[in-house]
Design a protein around this motif. Structure first.
Motif, PDB file in Angstrom:
ATOM      1  N   ARG A  82       0.823  -1.204   0.000  1.00 57.30           N
ATOM      2  CA  ARG A  82       0.000   0.000   0.000  1.00 57.30           C
ATOM      3  C   ARG A  82       0.859   1.257   0.000  1.00 57.30           C
ATOM      4  O   ARG A  82       0.577   2.220  -0.731  1.00 57.30           O
ATOM      5  N   SER A  87      -3.699   2.250  -2.853  1.00 57.48           N
ATOM      6  CA  SER A  87      -4.728   1.578  -2.053  1.00 57.48           C
ATOM      7  C   SER A  87      -5.142   0.212  -2.604  1.00 57.48           C
ATOM      8  O   SER A  87      -5.198  -0.769  -1.862  1.00 57.48           O
ATOM      9  N   TYR A  88      -5.463   0.134  -3.912  1.00 59.81           N
ATOM     10  CA  TYR A  88      -5.960  -1.136  -4.429  1.00 59.81           C
ATOM     11  C   TYR A  88      -4.872  -2.200  -4.486  1.00 59.81           C
ATOM     12  O   TYR A  88      -5.122  -3.352  -4.099  1.00 59.81           O
ATOM     13  N   PRO A  89      -3.640  -1.905  -4.933  1.00 62.12           N
ATOM     14  CA  PRO A  89      -2.578  -2.913  -4.828  1.00 62.12           C
ATOM     15  C   PRO A  89      -2.355  -3.357  -3.375  1.00 62.12           C
ATOM     16  O   PRO A  89      -2.109  -4.537  -3.108  1.00 62.12           O
ATOM     17  N   CYS A  92      -5.080  -5.736  -2.644  1.00 64.10           N
ATOM     18  CA  CYS A  92      -4.841  -7.034  -3.306  1.00 64.10           C
ATOM     19  C   CYS A  92      -3.810  -7.856  -2.537  1.00 64.10           C
ATOM     20  O   CYS A  92      -3.922  -9.071  -2.420  1.00 64.10           O
ATOM     21  N   THR A 434     -12.837  -8.232  -3.961  1.00 68.58           N
ATOM     22  CA  THR A 434     -12.793  -6.782  -4.158  1.00 68.58           C
ATOM     23  C   THR A 434     -14.023  -6.099  -3.575  1.00 68.58           C
ATOM     24  O   THR A 434     -13.999  -4.884  -3.306  1.00 68.58           O
ATOM     25  N   TYR A 437     -13.105  -4.260  -0.600  1.00 71.51           N
ATOM     26  CA  TYR A 437     -12.428  -2.993  -0.912  1.00 71.51           C
ATOM     27  C   TYR A 437     -13.454  -1.907  -1.217  1.00 71.51           C
ATOM     28  O   TYR A 437     -13.335  -0.771  -0.737  1.00 71.51           O
ATOM     29  N   PHE A 449     -11.306   3.876  -7.523  1.00 68.93           N
ATOM     30  CA  PHE A 449     -10.093   3.483  -8.233  1.00 68.93           C
ATOM     31  C   PHE A 449      -9.427   4.686  -8.881  1.00 68.93           C
ATOM     32  O   PHE A 449     -10.115   5.588  -9.360  1.00 68.93           O
ATOM     33  N   THR A 450      -8.116   4.683  -8.911  1.00 74.34           N
ATOM     34  CA  THR A 450      -7.397   5.574  -9.818  1.00 74.34           C
ATOM     35  C   THR A 450      -7.422   4.920 -11.199  1.00 74.34           C
ATOM     36  O   THR A 450      -7.895   3.773 -11.351  1.00 74.34           O
ATOM     37  N   GLU A 453      -5.422   1.740 -11.087  1.00 78.34           N
ATOM     38  CA  GLU A 453      -6.104   0.720 -10.279  1.00 78.34           C
ATOM     39  C   GLU A 453      -7.298   0.133 -11.025  1.00 78.34           C
ATOM     40  O   GLU A 453      -7.568  -1.071 -10.935  1.00 78.34           O
ATOM     41  N   ILE A 456      -5.971  -2.407 -13.371  1.00 81.47           N
ATOM     42  CA  ILE A 456      -5.617  -3.648 -12.665  1.00 81.47           C
ATOM     43  C   ILE A 456      -6.860  -4.479 -12.398  1.00 81.47           C
ATOM     44  O   ILE A 456      -6.885  -5.694 -12.632  1.00 81.47           O
TER      45      ILE A 456
END
Length: 478
Positions: A82, A87-89, A92, A434, A437, A449-450, A453, A456
């Motif tokens: 992170r 945030s999303y990686p 994950c 997810t 999330y 999400f960006t 992200e 991904i």
């Protein structure tokens, strides 16, 4: 100053080492001879352990360096992902590691019942209805134990870790005495009627197995917030890894001097029991089976602790929904434990329909945890490359960047070696996870999400859809 109850929950260096060793030594080491025997000979095994040992040693160094350079990141393995990539990686990494822990627990439960099946046929290979019911009893019994508090569970884990090493040491001593150089020579090249003459093919087919047996190397990192001294975290990781690597190499290579490869490959789980019986007779099978049960029960406890802790820690810093941060009066992560055990129970039901449930759980654990490992190694490289935290020690940048680069390449190679099947199955698990999330981001009123992200997530969705269609069509199977 820490409150008395909080201080009482702190873990010593010995307890942290026991968490690392206890997490790594479990079902895998007892099954390694058969898994390797069905894929490769002594030469391929040496190459596989050299690659795996070097890669995981570099990863251990990365964990050690990050523990020292980013002591503020004490919420587990995913915190590095992170901090480095968003945030999303980070999510994950947390979700992949958590699901990997759950699958590792499933592998433990299946092998416990398969071991009992050697003496009580009703349990079969660990996937019969009776076996699933028995495994469920263990699952929820452990649930009650952990709810009594992390410190109590960790103490039991330390005792189990010591107990599980004893049968392995006895096996090594007996195997040295019974070692046959002629059999070892016949097994060394790995060329036989099974048609696996390509050394590269042999080595590749063992790589996810090696990942599985090393999963748990991050045990001290996950529990770093409980460490009495922050510097103990890196020391525990390094010493725990080196000890387990030594045991794995000895068990694997000595087995090649006891039975021929086809016989090793044909051994039912736990393979070590069959090898021991071939040397000393039926009592060896009983001895190893008892040792295995102690080992796996301790290993199962370690994985249960890790699964709940990673969810709980991620929830406390906003990566997971708030409800997963709930604790009971003893400080146990009650909500995270409930969710983890519900997932494990669901996986247990699926094992009834799996053809090779233990091997599948073993390889899926390796596949799911490789993504968090890759992200941690990549963050270590990013930190060293940028020079952040190295202002006072610039001479260490080059060393740490080399180590983290090797660890990153190792994780990528392991993902490739596992094959598309396990990548697709992993994506099938990442996509529904997810939802956690999404819930966490909505709680914070944050952007979902960006652009990167979103890419991904869409890539995971495409791979998961392809994997699901392949499952339904029978192109891939579990």
């Amino acid at each position: 100053m820490a409150a008395p109850q909080e201080q009482d929950q702190k873990l010593s260096l010995g307890a942290l080492i026991a968490l690392v060793v206890g997490s790594m030594i479990g079902s895998g080491i007892f099954a390694v001879p058969s898994a390797f025997g069905s894929s490769t000979g002594g030469l391929g095994a040496l190459i596989a352990w050299t690659i795996a040992g070097a890669g995981m040693l570099m990863l251990a160094f990365v964990f050690q360096a990050l523990a020292r350079r980013r002591p503020d990141l004490d919420t587990g393995i995913y915190a590095y992902a992170r901090a480095g990539f968003g945030s999303y990686p980070g999510f994950c990494a947390a979700a992949g590691y958590w699901i990997g822990c759950c699958l590792a627990d499933v592998a433990c439960l299946v092998l416990i019942k398969a071991t009992l099946g050697l003496f009580f046929p009703i349990f079969g290979d660990g996937t019969t209805a009776a076996a699933v019911i028995g495994a469920s009893v263990i699952l929820w019994g452990t649930h009650v134990l952990i709810l009594r508090g992390i410190k109590e569970a960790a103490t039991i884990n330390t005792i189990a870790t010591i107990a599980k090493i004893v049968p392995l040491v006895v096996f090594i001593v007996v195997a040295i005495a019974g070692f046959n150089a002629e059999i070892f020579a016949l097994n060394f090249r790995g060329v036989d009627a099974q048609g696996q003459s390509s050394l590269g093919t042999q080595v590749r087919s063992t790589m996810l197995v090696t990942v599985f047996v090393f999963v748990g190397i991050e045990g001290a990192i996950v529990y770093s917030r409980y460490a009495r001294r922050r510097q103990d975290v890196g020391v525990a990781t390094l010493f725990g890894f080196l000890g387990v690597l030594s045991l794995l190499v000895l068990v694997t290579m000595l087995s090649y001097g006891i039975l021929l490869r086809p016989d090793l490959a044909a051994l039912p789980p736990p393979a070590l029991a069959g090898i021991m019986a071939s040397i000393v007779g039926p009592w060896g099978k009983v001895f190893i089976s008892i040792g295995l049960l102690i080992s796996i029960l301790g290993n199962y406890l370690s994985w249960s602790l890790l699964a709940a802790e990673v969810l709980h820690s991620a929830a406390k810093d906003g990566t997971m929904p708030k409800f997963l941060a709930r604790e009971n009066a003893r400080g146990a992560p009650v909500a995270a434990l409930w969710l983890s055990n519900i997932v494990i129970q669901s996986f247990l039901v699926v094992t009834v329909f799996a053809e090779y449930a233990f091997t599948m759980a073993l390889k899926m654990t390796g596949s799911m945890t490789l993504v968090p490992y890759l992200l941690v190694a990549a963050y270590g490289f990013k930190l060293a490359w940028s020079g952040e935290t190295y202002e006072a020690e610039p001479h260490e940048r080059r060393r740490d960047s080399r180590r983290s680069a090797v660890a990153s390449v190792y994780a990528l190679v392991m993902l490739w070696a596992g094959g598309l099947k396990f990548l697709a199955l992993s994506a099938i698990l990442y996509v529904p996870a997810t939802a956690l999330y999404v819930l966490a981001r909505r709680e914070q009123g944050a952007r979902l999400f960006t652009s990167i992200e979103l890419f991904i997530f869409l890539a995971l969705l495409v791979v998961a859809t392809g994997g699901l269609l392949a499952l339904l069509s029978g192109a891939i199977s579990i």
